[in-house]
Design a protein around this motif. Structure first.
Motif, short mmCIF file in Angstrom:
data_model
loop_
_atom_site.label_atom_id
_atom_site.label_comp_id
_atom_site.label_asym_id
_atom_site.label_seq_id
_atom_site.Cartn_x
_atom_site.Cartn_y
_atom_site.Cartn_z
N THR A 96 8.59 -13.35 -9.01
CA THR A 96 7.24 -12.99 -9.46
C THR A 96 7.21 -13.11 -10.97
O THR A 96 8.06 -12.57 -11.67
N GLU A 97 6.20 -13.79 -11.46
CA GLU A 97 5.98 -13.94 -12.91
C GLU A 97 4.56 -13.45 -13.19
O GLU A 97 3.60 -14.14 -12.88
N GLY A 98 4.47 -12.26 -13.77
CA GLY A 98 3.15 -11.65 -14.02
C GLY A 98 2.51 -11.28 -12.70
O GLY A 98 3.07 -10.53 -11.91
N ASP A 99 1.28 -11.83 -12.45
CA ASP A 99 0.62 -11.56 -11.17
C ASP A 99 0.75 -12.73 -10.21
O ASP A 99 0.03 -12.82 -9.22
N VAL A 100 1.72 -13.63 -10.47
CA VAL A 100 1.93 -14.82 -9.64
C VAL A 100 3.27 -14.68 -8.93
O VAL A 100 4.30 -14.42 -9.55
N ILE A 124 1.27 -18.25 -5.87
CA ILE A 124 0.27 -17.41 -5.18
C ILE A 124 -0.21 -16.36 -6.16
O ILE A 124 0.57 -15.58 -6.69
N ARG A 125 -1.51 -16.37 -6.42
CA ARG A 125 -2.11 -15.44 -7.36
C ARG A 125 -3.06 -14.52 -6.59
O ARG A 125 -3.87 -14.99 -5.80
N ARG A 126 -2.96 -13.23 -6.84
CA ARG A 126 -3.83 -12.26 -6.18
C ARG A 126 -4.95 -11.86 -7.13
O ARG A 126 -4.70 -11.59 -8.29
N ARG A 127 -6.13 -11.78 -6.59
CA ARG A 127 -7.28 -11.30 -7.34
C ARG A 127 -7.91 -10.16 -6.55
O ARG A 127 -8.21 -10.31 -5.38
N VAL A 128 -8.13 -9.03 -7.22
CA VAL A 128 -8.75 -7.88 -6.58
C VAL A 128 -10.16 -7.74 -7.14
O VAL A 128 -10.35 -7.70 -8.35
#
Length: 162
Positions: A96-100, A124-128
């Motif tokens: 994991t690098e940051g939010d990726v 894979i990037r998560r967006r809330v």
């Protein structure tokens, strides 16, 4: 105040009152007996039930349309394919690098010798995202109605059933 019991020793113009001793000592003279009835009053107490009034209690259910407010979260995932094409000695770990989050995708290629090639990585990037939603909801509320009726009033419910 006058003496309630006549004294036989007092002299009046009236005929003297015979004393009991004199009557018993006297001759065969007949003594008239006066009978005085005794009267006694007694009190009798009784009770009875009296209906001073009646009360009728009803419940009424009302419905109310309202909007329910709530904060909900929705999470979207975005997958980006990053081509690499590099030969590696061993498989890299998921990292994991940051939010990726990076997931390595491997492929074995047949050559005169066997080599491990890093074909691509999935980033894979998560967006809330938060949003407020409004949903119509039916709510029920009850309330009590109290009616006072006269004691001699007939019961309207009984009349309706008859």
């Amino acid at each position: 105040m006058a003496d309630p019991v006549p004294n036989p020793n007092t002299t009046d113009d009236h005929e003297p009152m015979p004393v009991l001793d004199d009557v018993l000592k006297g001759s065969a003279r007949t003594v008239a007996e006066d009978v005085i009835p005794l009267v006694e009053e007694t009190a009798t107490i009784s009770k009875r039930q009296v209906v001073p009034g009646r009360v009728r209690v009803r419940t009424i259910t009302d419905t109310v349309e309202e909007l329910a407010h709530a904060d909900v979260q929705r999470e979207d995932v975005e997958v980006t394919r990053v081509p690499i094409g590099r030969t590696v000695e061993m498989a890299p770990e998921v990292r994991t690098e940051g939010d990726v989050t990076i997931v390595p995708v491997l492929e074995e290629v047949l050559v005169v010798e066997k080599r491990l090639v890093l074909k691509e990585e999935l980033h894979i990037r998560r967006r809330v995202a938060a949003e407020t939603v409004e949903v119509p909801v039916t709510l029920r509320k009850q309330r009590a109605v109290v009616e006072r009726l006269a004691p001699d009033a007939s019961d309207p419910d009984k009349e309706a059933r008859s």
